[in-house]
Scaffold this motif. Structure first.
Motif, PDB file in Angstrom:
ATOM      1  N   SER A  65      -5.670  -8.499   6.834  1.00 44.14           N
ATOM      2  CA  SER A  65      -5.944  -9.304   8.027  1.00 44.14           C
ATOM      3  C   SER A  65      -4.983 -10.489   8.181  1.00 44.14           C
ATOM      4  O   SER A  65      -4.599 -10.810   9.312  1.00 44.14           O
ATOM      5  N   PRO A  66      -4.549 -11.154   7.088  1.00 44.08           N
ATOM      6  CA  PRO A  66      -3.545 -12.212   7.283  1.00 44.08           C
ATOM      7  C   PRO A  66      -2.222 -11.673   7.821  1.00 44.08           C
ATOM      8  O   PRO A  66      -1.537 -12.358   8.590  1.00 44.08           O
ATOM      9  N   ILE A  67      -1.864 -10.467   7.413  1.00 46.82           N
ATOM     10  CA  ILE A  67      -0.636  -9.849   7.928  1.00 46.82           C
ATOM     11  C   ILE A  67      -0.777  -9.602   9.420  1.00 46.82           C
ATOM     12  O   ILE A  67       0.120  -9.915  10.215  1.00 46.82           O
ATOM     13  N   MET A  68      -1.928  -9.059   9.824  1.00 44.63           N
ATOM     14  CA  MET A  68      -2.160  -8.796  11.247  1.00 44.63           C
ATOM     15  C   MET A  68      -2.206 -10.098  12.047  1.00 44.63           C
ATOM     16  O   MET A  68      -1.673 -10.180  13.163  1.00 44.63           O
ATOM     17  N   GLY A  69      -2.832 -11.137  11.460  1.00 42.85           N
ATOM     18  CA  GLY A  69      -2.870 -12.435  12.136  1.00 42.85           C
ATOM     19  C   GLY A  69      -1.479 -13.019  12.306  1.00 42.85           C
ATOM     20  O   GLY A  69      -1.127 -13.539  13.368  1.00 42.85           O
ATOM     21  N   GLY A  70      -0.656 -12.911  11.256  1.00 40.56           N
ATOM     22  CA  GLY A  70       0.722 -13.385  11.333  1.00 40.56           C
ATOM     23  C   GLY A  70       1.561 -12.611  12.327  1.00 40.56           C
ATOM     24  O   GLY A  70       2.372 -13.186  13.068  1.00 40.56           O
ATOM     25  N   LEU A  71       1.353 -11.289  12.359  1.00 32.69           N
ATOM     26  CA  LEU A  71       2.089 -10.450  13.321  1.00 32.69           C
ATOM     27  C   LEU A  71       1.702 -10.791  14.750  1.00 32.69           C
ATOM     28  O   LEU A  71       2.545 -10.781  15.652  1.00 32.69           O
ATOM     29  N   SER A  72       0.419 -11.122  14.950  1.00 29.03           N
ATOM     30  CA  SER A  72      -0.012 -11.473  16.306  1.00 29.03           C
ATOM     31  C   SER A  72       0.548 -12.826  16.731  1.00 29.03           C
ATOM     32  O   SER A  72       0.786 -13.054  17.917  1.00 29.03           O
ATOM     33  N   ASP A  73       0.777 -13.733  15.763  1.00 29.51           N
ATOM     34  CA  ASP A  73       1.421 -15.004  16.080  1.00 29.51           C
ATOM     35  C   ASP A  73       2.910 -14.820  16.384  1.00 29.51           C
ATOM     36  O   ASP A  73       3.511 -15.646  17.072  1.00 29.51           O
ATOM     37  N   ARG A  74       3.502 -13.752  15.850  1.00 26.15           N
ATOM     38  CA  ARG A  74       4.930 -13.510  16.057  1.00 26.15           C
ATOM     39  C   ARG A  74       5.201 -12.650  17.285  1.00 26.15           C
ATOM     40  O   ARG A  74       6.064 -12.964  18.115  1.00 26.15           O
ATOM     41  N   TYR A  75       4.472 -11.554  17.433  1.00 27.46           N
ATOM     42  CA  TYR A  75       4.765 -10.579  18.484  1.00 27.46           C
ATOM     43  C   TYR A  75       3.770 -10.599  19.645  1.00 27.46           C
ATOM     44  O   TYR A  75       3.945  -9.874  20.627  1.00 27.46           O
ATOM     45  N   GLY A  76       2.706 -11.400  19.519  1.00 30.83           N
ATOM     46  CA  GLY A  76       1.696 -11.453  20.563  1.00 30.83           C
ATOM     47  C   GLY A  76       0.430 -10.720  20.152  1.00 30.83           C
ATOM     48  O   GLY A  76       0.432  -9.905  19.219  1.00 30.83           O
ATOM     49  N   ARG A  78      -1.508  -8.667  22.089  1.00 29.12           N
ATOM     50  CA  ARG A  78      -1.724  -7.366  22.721  1.00 29.12           C
ATOM     51  C   ARG A  78      -1.299  -6.183  21.845  1.00 29.12           C
ATOM     52  O   ARG A  78      -2.101  -5.252  21.625  1.00 29.12           O
ATOM     53  N   PRO A  79      -0.055  -6.119  21.320  1.00 33.35           N
ATOM     54  CA  PRO A  79       0.344  -4.946  20.537  1.00 33.35           C
ATOM     55  C   PRO A  79      -0.470  -4.760  19.264  1.00 33.35           C
ATOM     56  O   PRO A  79      -0.770  -3.624  18.877  1.00 33.35           O
ATOM     57  N   VAL A  80      -0.835  -5.870  18.615  1.00 39.87           N
ATOM     58  CA  VAL A  80      -1.622  -5.772  17.382  1.00 39.87           C
ATOM     59  C   VAL A  80      -3.019  -5.237  17.685  1.00 39.87           C
ATOM     60  O   VAL A  80      -3.551  -4.390  16.963  1.00 39.87           O
ATOM     61  N   PRO A 187      -3.706  -8.267  29.472  1.00 42.91           N
ATOM     62  CA  PRO A 187      -2.447  -9.020  29.496  1.00 42.91           C
ATOM     63  C   PRO A 187      -2.196  -9.713  28.153  1.00 42.91           C
ATOM     64  O   PRO A 187      -3.117  -9.889  27.354  1.00 42.91           O
ATOM     65  N   GLU A 188      -0.952 -10.087  27.920  1.00 43.18           N
ATOM     66  CA  GLU A 188      -0.626 -10.862  26.721  1.00 43.18           C
ATOM     67  C   GLU A 188      -1.087 -12.308  26.919  1.00 43.18           C
ATOM     68  O   GLU A 188      -0.960 -12.864  28.005  1.00 43.18           O
ATOM     69  N   SER A 189      -1.624 -12.910  25.854  1.00 43.58           N
ATOM     70  CA  SER A 189      -2.178 -14.261  25.969  1.00 43.58           C
ATOM     71  C   SER A 189      -1.297 -15.332  25.318  1.00 43.58           C
ATOM     72  O   SER A 189      -1.443 -16.510  25.621  1.00 43.58           O
TER      73      SER A 189
END
Length: 404
Positions: A65-76, A78-80, A187-189
């Motif tokens: 979950s920290p990886i997914m949280g970090g990826l969402s902070d980097r790429y947005g 929506r994709p995660v 939409p992306e937030s």
């Protein structure tokens, strides 16, 4: 983001989370007897295996979950979120035809890795909420959870009477439709200017939890959060097994009871908190909610008639005012570009307790219900949950009085 777009975006995330929870809720009434069949054992033994399955899911969530949280902070966000929903959908189809208990373990591992929907959903809400509305908007998560559980388990209990595979197939279809809905509608937030670089030092369970040390209020609330999440497994991990063993409920009645839980949680999260939190404040909402949780769990342990479980759900569900208030307090301490990291760290804490919680509560239920034990007390997990809730209240009072 304007008010109209913000309202629309909140609607989108609500539908996404609602469908996700409903898919999960559909399979819950089926799990005890499915496990009993695969292990060729009784409900007492199945409860221990069920707890181990939840722990396997939680271990993967804690790691990823920290990886997914970090990826969402980097790429947005929506994709995660879409990747998570796609993974869940495929996982349900494999579960539908699992030939052994070890196949179920495999599906729980995959689901734990992919399970970022609530982490990303809460970060999404933080992105689009103004500080004064954040706590109330976090109630959308509880409302989606409540309504998903209002419909999901009831549907699952009915479907199980037709075919034991059907709940899993329907849940898989819902998740895939949810991913399709999100692809075209959501939409992306997170604006590009609020994104940060992905950092492996921060995108791991320990690194993510260390980041909480930057925020004294958040760090101080960790003990309280750990206790309340552990306590929640008194209900989450044993409700189905407890009611089937104590009151001889079948899948349909279990489904209806969880639907009632969903109705109550949805009412509290979708309506009551918008009145209570502004009126009495976030801190008092936390105190009142944790006290009601404690009372509700004690009452569950003492129930000796089926109808009592439905009545005692009312004070327990009213305790739901605590969750959004806690989220609002902690989120208010963190900048915009670290909301995903915060939610990833909180999900990591949830996952940590979801590893130990089911083993503790399932172990207590198994010990106090297995044949030959001199003390027969199926309500033992609820007493442990009440003790933990009261401890959570004491920790919260200490931290909030010191820092706020």
């Amino acid at each position: 983001m304007g008010d109209k777009k913000r309202t629309a975006a909140l609607g989108f995330i609500f539908v996404t989370l609602f469908l996700d929870v409903m898919g999960l809720g559909i399979i819950i009434p089926v799990f005890p007897k499915l496990i009993s069949r695969l292990i060729h054992g009784d409900l007492s033994a199945a409860s221990l295996w069920g707890s181990c399955l939840v722990a396997a899911f939680a271990a993967m969530q804690f790691l990823f979950s920290p990886i997914m949280g970090g990826l969402s902070d980097r790429y947005g966000r929506r994709p995660v979120l879409l990747l998570s929903l796609l993974g869940f959908g495929l996982d349900y189809f494999v579960m539908a035809f699992a030939p052994t208990i070890w196949w179920l373990f495999g599906t729980r591992v995959v689901a734990g890795i992919m399970g970022a929907s609530f982490t990303t959903g809460t970060a999404y809400i933080a992105d689009i909420s103004t500080p004064e509305k954040r706590a109330q908007n976090f109630g959308i998560v509880g409302m989606a959870f409540g309504m998903g559980f209002m419909f999901g388990p009831a549907i699952g209990g009915v479907l199980a009477k037709v075919d034991s595979h059907l709940p899993f197939i329907v849940a898989g279809c819902l998740s895939l439709l949810n991913a399709l809905y999100g692809y075209f509608i959501l939409p992306e937030s997170l604006p590009v200017e609020n994104r940060r670089k992905f950092d492996w030092k921060r995108a791991n369970p320990i690194g993510s939890l260390k980041q909480l040390a930057k925020y004294p209020v958040v760090l101080g609330m960790v003990a309280s959060i750990l206790c309340i999440y552990m306590a929640a497994h008194a209900v989450q991990s044993t409700w189905t097994y407890f009611t089937m063993l104590r009151f001889k409920w079948d899948e349909a009645i279990v489904g209806y009871s969880l639907a009632f839980v969903g109705l109550l949680v949805g009412g509290v999260s979708g309506g009551l908190i918008r009145i209570v939190i502004p009126k009495i404040g976030q801190k008092n909402s936390v105190y009142v909610g944790l006290l009601l949780y404690t009372i509700g769990l004690i009452l569950f342990s003492l129930a000796n008639e089926s109808w009592m479980m439905f009545v005692f759900l009312i004070p327990y569900a009213l305790g739901g005012v605590a969750g959004p208030a806690l989220q609002g307090i902690m989120s208010g301490q963190v900048p915009a570009n670290a909301q995903g990291e915060l939610q990833g760290a909180l999900t990591g804490l949830v996952s940590l307790t979801s590893f130990f919680g089911p083993l503790l509560m399932g172990g207590l239920f198994n010990y106090f219900t297995k044949a030959g034990n001199p003390i027969y007390f199926p309500g033992a997990p609820f007493i442990m949950g009440a003790i933990l809730c009261f401890a959570s209240l004491l920790f919260a009072m200490r931290t909030l009085k010191k820092h706020l």
